[in-house]
Design a protein around this motif. Structure first.
Motif, mmCIF file in Angstrom:
data_model
loop_
_atom_site.group_PDB
_atom_site.id
_atom_site.type_symbol
_atom_site.label_atom_id
_atom_site.label_comp_id
_atom_site.label_asym_id
_atom_site.label_seq_id
_atom_site.Cartn_x
_atom_site.Cartn_y
_atom_site.Cartn_z
ATOM 1 N N VAL A 129 0.779 -1.090 0.008
ATOM 2 C CA VAL A 129 0.015 -0.039 0.100
ATOM 3 C C VAL A 129 0.831 1.086 -0.050
ATOM 4 O O VAL A 129 0.512 2.113 -0.698
ATOM 5 C CB VAL A 129 -0.914 0.277 1.464
ATOM 6 N N LEU A 130 1.969 1.211 0.861
ATOM 7 C CA LEU A 130 2.857 2.315 0.786
ATOM 8 C C LEU A 130 3.605 2.820 -0.412
ATOM 9 O O LEU A 130 3.513 3.861 -1.039
ATOM 10 C CB LEU A 130 3.969 2.248 1.802
ATOM 11 N N ALA A 131 3.793 1.584 -1.322
ATOM 12 C CA ALA A 131 4.575 1.761 -2.529
ATOM 13 C C ALA A 131 3.415 2.293 -3.457
ATOM 14 O O ALA A 131 3.800 3.033 -4.194
ATOM 15 C CB ALA A 131 4.987 0.285 -2.907
ATOM 16 N N LEU A 132 2.209 1.752 -3.323
ATOM 17 C CA LEU A 132 1.211 2.325 -4.249
ATOM 18 C C LEU A 132 0.887 3.683 -3.823
ATOM 19 O O LEU A 132 0.907 4.311 -4.945
ATOM 20 C CB LEU A 132 -0.186 1.485 -4.059
ATOM 21 N N TYR A 133 0.927 4.181 -2.506
ATOM 22 C CA TYR A 133 0.575 5.400 -2.472
ATOM 23 C C TYR A 133 1.960 6.267 -3.139
ATOM 24 O O TYR A 133 1.808 7.365 -3.677
ATOM 25 C CB TYR A 133 0.794 5.808 -0.999
ATOM 26 N N VAL A 134 3.245 6.056 -3.002
ATOM 27 C CA VAL A 134 4.154 6.432 -3.270
ATOM 28 C C VAL A 134 3.946 6.710 -5.106
ATOM 29 O O VAL A 134 4.477 7.810 -5.531
ATOM 30 C CB VAL A 134 5.670 5.721 -3.156
ATOM 31 N N GLN A 135 3.658 5.723 -5.750
ATOM 32 C CA GLN A 135 3.495 5.722 -7.220
ATOM 33 C C GLN A 135 2.353 6.642 -7.386
ATOM 34 O O GLN A 135 2.683 7.426 -8.205
ATOM 35 C CB GLN A 135 3.123 4.435 -7.674
ATOM 36 N N LEU A 136 1.196 6.740 -6.804
ATOM 37 C CA LEU A 136 0.084 7.547 -7.099
ATOM 38 C C LEU A 136 0.781 8.883 -6.622
ATOM 39 O O LEU A 136 0.404 10.022 -7.488
ATOM 40 C CB LEU A 136 -1.168 7.196 -6.113
ATOM 41 N N ASP A 137 1.368 9.172 -5.663
ATOM 42 C CA ASP A 137 1.950 10.421 -5.387
ATOM 43 C C ASP A 137 2.672 10.808 -6.508
ATOM 44 O O ASP A 137 2.696 12.242 -6.869
ATOM 45 C CB ASP A 137 2.488 10.683 -3.906
ATOM 46 N N GLU A 138 3.740 10.174 -7.036
ATOM 47 C CA GLU A 138 4.549 10.202 -8.131
ATOM 48 C C GLU A 138 3.748 10.928 -9.369
ATOM 49 O O GLU A 138 3.865 11.781 -10.236
ATOM 50 C CB GLU A 138 5.581 9.494 -8.388
ATOM 51 N N ARG A 139 2.587 9.829 -9.513
ATOM 52 C CA ARG A 139 2.028 10.249 -10.627
ATOM 53 C C ARG A 139 0.821 11.567 -10.512
ATOM 54 O O ARG A 139 1.010 12.372 -11.738
ATOM 55 C CB ARG A 139 0.786 8.872 -10.914
ATOM 56 N N ASP A 140 0.407 11.744 -9.348
ATOM 57 C CA ASP A 140 -0.285 12.969 -9.074
ATOM 58 C C ASP A 140 0.790 14.289 -9.586
ATOM 59 O O ASP A 140 0.396 15.280 -10.150
ATOM 60 C CB ASP A 140 -0.664 13.202 -7.589
ATOM 61 N N GLU A 141 2.110 14.200 -8.902
ATOM 62 C CA GLU A 141 2.964 15.014 -9.174
ATOM 63 C C GLU A 141 3.365 15.402 -10.709
ATOM 64 O O GLU A 141 3.405 16.442 -11.289
ATOM 65 C CB GLU A 141 4.330 14.748 -8.574
ATOM 66 N N GLN A 142 3.084 14.033 -11.576
ATOM 67 C CA GLN A 142 3.511 14.533 -13.078
ATOM 68 C C GLN A 142 2.265 15.026 -13.623
ATOM 69 O O GLN A 142 2.249 15.842 -14.414
ATOM 70 C CB GLN A 142 3.606 12.888 -13.487
ATOM 71 N N LEU A 143 1.179 14.714 -13.175
ATOM 72 C CA LEU A 143 0.058 15.152 -13.615
ATOM 73 C C LEU A 143 -0.317 16.824 -13.245
ATOM 74 O O LEU A 143 -0.551 17.587 -14.165
ATOM 75 C CB LEU A 143 -1.295 14.665 -13.031
#
Length: 440
Positions: free
Chosen positions: A161-175
């Motif tokens: 879940v933490l890794a998923l949050y990190v990925q989502l946060d990175e994707r949000d930052e990219q967006l």
């Protein structure tokens, strides 16, 4: 079968023998012995007997053994819920255990201990106690292993879940970065950079009412006419967001087209209204048109219901230049007349929309504060002035609105032409309110 008991040890052995006869598993046997003992012990201590009744029920799909403990003289109701093997309350002083039998035939096993309790039976009882203890330990070990596995799985899940949050946060930052690039490109497309004109400095500040919106109804356009005059259009279209932006864009494009075609300044607003109404009958916008000749300092202002520009002369008090007229979509649209004035080296002209002066819902108070803000910041570099003035005006915001502030200044080293030296016609702002506004 029913039997009366007065001694806890005898009762324990009876229950254990009963469990052995019906081949109950060691853990069930241990739970049943402890449960019966827990409920009967208080009665024995009080000197009261108890009765143990056993009934074999083979009529069920799964045969079961019903064991009932009765305490006739119990001081209160027996509770079968708080014992190792949960029992069902059958009366105030009785509880019954319904135990499924492991043997499909369900009958008692005939090889049992003799009723006479002798020391020869001790090893059997010890073995039974050991079996019950082993069963308890095995269950405890199983629970411990399950708990350990559950913690391991939970840790892996948390890591995932933490890794998923990190990925989502990175994707949000990219967006967010991509969204920012799109907005900046849209801003660049809608808001042209200032034209480079000798002797003239230009700068602008814009902020939408909604920070998440790319733009709003406040828009500007500036360009140089063939004769070298700088034309500036400021538009405030009704509403907010992209829809109002569309209306403001159509107005600025229409004004630019008419200006480049050579139409007189006083006629442009009325012509713009008549051009656009057939295509957008709901359009309403205030418009300010300014033309400045950097070579002579000649200034022309035409207004359609728009807040008046503020002129701060070098070494003098700021003054509102109030031209009259009605905006696009208003009754009788167009400029009443063109206000003419002039600017000298170091003079600063501020064009703006009402989001700058009405943030506290008091127009007169807002204009008074604007005069003071321009006086305070007029000495700064031109690129800093619009932002500084907007920041001064928006220390308290009671009404959020799109805000535009555009500054124009004749540079101190601007060339003095013959026309300038001869003295360009200079008219004071028209209307009684202009003098009142300029008092600060």
């Amino acid at each position: 079968m029913s039997r009366l008991f007065r001694d806890v040890m005898v009762l324990r052995e009876e229950v254990r023998d009963l469990a052995r006869r019906y081949r109950l598993p060691a853990d069930v046997r241990g739970r049943l012995v402890l449960s019966v003992t827990d409920l009967a012990s208080p009665e024995f201590e009080a000197g009261h007997p108890v009765t143990l009744t056993t009934v074999h029920d083979g009529a069920q799909e799964v045969p079961q053994l019903n064991v009932t403990l009765t305490a006739p003289r119990a001081a209160g109701p027996l509770s079968g819920a708080d014992v190792p093997l949960t029992a069902h309350l059958t009366s105030v002083n009785s509880v019954t255990w319904h135990i499924a039998l492991p043997d499909r035939h369900g009958g008692p096993f005939e090889e049992v201990l003799a009723p006479e309790r002798t020391s020869a039976s001790l090893p059997v009882r010890v073995r039974e106690a050991d079996e019950e203890l082993r069963a308890a330990l095995a269950r405890a070990d199983s629970l411990t292993a399950g708990h350990r596995m559950l913690k391991h799985e939970l840790a892996e899940t948390n890591a995932g879940v933490l890794a998923l949050y990190v990925q989502l946060d990175e994707r949000d930052e990219q967006l967010r970065r991509a969204h920012g690039r799109v907005l900046r490109e849209l801003e660049d497309a809608l808001r042209p950079p200032p034209p480079k004109v000798d002797g003239l400095e230009l700068a602008v500040h814009y902020a939408p009412a909604d920070p998440a919106a790319p733009t709003g109804g406040d828009l500007y356009d500036w360009f140089t006419l063939p004769d070298g005059t700088v034309h500036v259009t400021v538009v405030d279209a009704l509403g907010h967001g992209v829809r109002s932006t569309r209306g403001a864009v159509t107005v600025t494009h229409a004004v630019r087209t008419l200006a480049l075609q050579g139409h007189p300044l006083h006629s442009i607003l009325a012509r713009t209204h008549h051009l656009l109404m057939p295509f957008n009958a709901d359009l309403m916008a205030t418009v300010l048109l300014v033309r400045l000749d950097p070579a002579t300092g000649e200034l022309q202002v035409a207004s359609g219901s728009h807040p008046p520009p503020l002129l701060a002369r070098e070494g003098g008090a700021p003054q509102f230049l109030e031209a009259t007229g009605r905006g696009i979509g208003f009754p009788a649209p167009g400029s009443d007349a063109v206000l003419r004035d002039h600017m000298g080296p170091g003079d600063l002209l501020l064009l703006y929309t009402d989001g700058l002066t009405e943030s506290r819902r008091d127009l007169i108070e807002g204009e008074s504060r604007l005069v003071k803000a321009v006086e305070q910041h007029a000495h700064r570099a031109i690129a800093e002035i619009p932002d500084a003035v907007a920041g001064e005006m928006h220390t308290v915001v009671l009404h959020a609105d799109d805000t535009l502030a555009l500054a124009m200044r004749i540079t101190a080293d601007a060339p003095v032409t013959a026309a300038w030296a001869g003295g360009v016609r200079r008219l004071p702002p028209q209307g009684g309110r202009a003098d009142k506004r300029s008092s600060g």
